[in-house]
Design a protein around this motif. Structure first.
Motif: not given
Length: 580
Positions: A354-379
């Motif tokens: 819901k927060l994932n818009t073009s004017d917002v940068k989102i970074i996650t750090v997960e263990d493990p990455v369960e779902y890949q979401i377009e536009g979010i940087n997942q570590i």
């Protein structure tokens, strides 16, 4: 069974375009992809085979989707394997005019008679040739009901064959000879590469998909290999391969997950990407050594069916505005708490999408990455090379993010960096393992986080559990007894009139009476009174009391409200909440 016969007679409604209507319904429901259909049509032109049977044989449509859609389009009853009689009806046992080969070839089985008609259980109820052949051979008119191909085949084998199941048939062709050096990697690889073992593992995964399971547990014991499926949060035991195939089955899974098959003393984690019955599956594989061999758990992540929608998750109109208001704050911490497997990560992914818009940068750090979401940087955290949550977070802050998601607040160091990020203008989302919302505050204090930092950064804490959702079309509505009304305080939710509750009723769609899960939750929003209570280190009970006075509804209360609305049952709410 009578209802099955009454619903529809034989050939009426079997028009020429029925298969196209079924295909159109599968497409409309999202159970079939356009690209897969085009592939099947090309093959149909080459072979001249029936389109629907091709879709099934190519694994592009699951048995359950096929059966449910056929029943829906043709307005026929759907019958589950457990609803079929234990023994063949008398009219079939003496003189069976239909050969075993015919029953197996066309995946059908006569179940008995009703009002002079033969009740025919079919996987492909649009197959006019098979229906005409049955009518000609038996001299009777037929009434149809629909079933899953594997369940019909199992019943045919049980009644008219040698009584073997699908797994039993595969095992019979497997080489039971597993003697030899179990430390010899090549020997293990040979065992795991045999066709029956491959088919056996595929069958276990296929059954999990058919049963809508979230996990497969394969556990070796001294005298048996146990296979269990977690369906809607509850484990159910399934048919298991024989003990002599334990090493071969586990080695096959490890090869699929690209794990080291020679290493059996240490836990290992891997991943399998598979396409099963038209579904893109992502299987997370975990192995641990036990006394009798390696125990394997496979978590099934169906990338196509996960929908990041708050209402589908179980957020009510009572909760959502509050939650979204906290989510829209520019900085601070939003925590989601609950035990393992309570849907915390899915809630966070939904919030992020819901927060994932073009004017917002989102970074996650997960263990493990369960779902890949377009536009979010997942570590992906990798503690073995020093990339833990704390180290990854330090680097993330220098990447100029607006929103940070941390898979889990595991230690004081991670919590401190998260709080520092929130203080410097970032919105931080994370999870915590506590039983309720107020417990999230006391857990952070116990970890060593300073009280003044907590009060200035935490915006809200959501606690949640998953309960099984009732399959509404078959659920039974009944008036609540005076004892139930008194015991559960139901008058608080409905001051006047007769109070009704619901109980599950098994059906072909949902054998347990439950289908899928929904969330029950409580949401603690930080206010001035709570901040003062945190500063004086008030206990969990007092914090909860203050939050309730400010309008918080507890998980138990949310669950009871959903039980009265017919979404779940009181038994389910008591199973997962501590108020039980």
């Amino acid at each position: 069974m009578n209802a099955a016969a009454d619903t529809m007679a034989s050939q009426q409604g079997l028009d020429a375009g029925i298969d196209e209507r079924i295909v159109a319904a599968l497409l409309a429901k999202g159970r079939l992809k356009d690209a897969d259909l085009a592939r099947a049509r090309r093959l149909q032109e080459e072979t001249g085979n029936d389109l629907l049977s091709l879709l099934g044989r190519l694994g592009l449509v699951s048995e359950r989707d096929h059966a449910e859609t056929c029943a829906e389009v043709m307005q026929l009853p759907l019958l589950a394997g457990r609803e079929a009689p234990e023994t063949p009806p008398e009219l079939l046992s003496d003189a069976q005019p239909l050969s075993l080969r015919f029953l197996k070839q066309f995946h059908l089985c006569p179940l008995g008679e009703d009002e002079g008609r033969l009740l025919l259980w079919m996987a492909d109820p649009y197959d006019r040739y098979a229906i005409d052949a049955v009518r000609l051979a038996t001299g009777r008119d037929v009434a149809l009901c629909v079933g899953l191909r594997s369940e019909i085949d199992d019943l045919v084998e049980r009644w008219h064959g040698q009584g073997r199941s699908a797994m039993g048939t595969i095992v019979e062709t497997a080489d039971g000879e597993t003697s030899g050096d179990m430390d010899d990697v090549e020997h293990l690889r040979d065992l795991a590469s045999e066709a029956p073992v491959i088919r056996l593992v595929n069958l276990v995964i296929q059954r999990a998909v058919e049963m809508r399971a979230s996990d497969i547990h394969i556990e070796p014991f001294e005298n048996r290999l146990k296979v269990r499926y977690r369906i809607d949060g509850v484990l159910e035991e399934g048919e298991s391969p024989p003990t002599n195939l334990t090493a071969a089955v586990i080695s096959r899974i490890k090869i699929m997950a690209r794990l080291n098959i020679a290493e059996r003393r240490l836990p290992q984690d891997g991943r399998i990407m598979l396409r099963v019955q038209g579904k893109e599956l992502d299987l997370r594989v975990s192995t641990v050594p036990t006394a009798h061999g390696e125990s394997v758990v496979m978590r099934l992540l169906d990338r196509e069916t996960v929908v990041f929608d708050f209402h589908r998750l179980g957020f009510t109109d009572h909760f959502l505005p509050q939650f979204q208001k906290v989510l829209e704050q520019p900085h601070g911490i939003l925590l989601v708490t609950g035990p393992t497997g309570s849907g915390k990560t899915t809630t966070l992914y939904t919030a992020l999408s819901k927060l994932n818009t073009s004017d917002v940068k989102i970074i996650t750090v997960e263990d493990p990455v369960e779902y890949q979401i377009e536009g979010i940087n997942q570590i992906q955290a990798k503690p073995q090379i020093g990339l833990d949550f704390a180290n990854a977070l330090r680097s993330i802050v220098r990447q100029d993010p607006d929103i940070i998601m941390i898979g889990e607040m595991r230690d004081l160091e991670t919590a401190r960096i998260a709080i520092q990020s929130a203080l410097t203008g970032h919105l931080v989302l994370s999870t915590l393992h506590t039983n309720n919302a107020a417990g999230g505050i006391t857990r952070m204090l116990d970890m060593g986080v300073e009280d003044y930092l907590l009060t200035s950064t935490i915006n809200g804490i959501l606690a949640q559990r998953l309960v099984r959702r009732l399959e509404r079309t078959h659920a039974e509505r009944y008036p609540a007894s005076p004892e139930e009304i008194e015991k559960f305080g139901l008058r608080r939710y409905q001051p006047e009139g007769e109070i009704f509750l619901y109980r599950p009723v098994g059906s072909a769609i949902a054998p347990t009476g439950y289908l899928g899960r929904t969330t029950i939750m409580e949401f603690l929003v930080m206010n001035d009174e709570l901040r003062r209570a945190v500063m004086r280190h008030a206990g969990m009970g007092e914090l909860e009391q203050i939050a309730r006075q400010a309008g918080m509804r507890t998980m138990y209360e949310d669950g009871i409200a959903k039980a009265l609305a017919g979404e779940t049952t009181i038994e389910e709410v008591l199973r997962v909440t501590e108020d039980a």
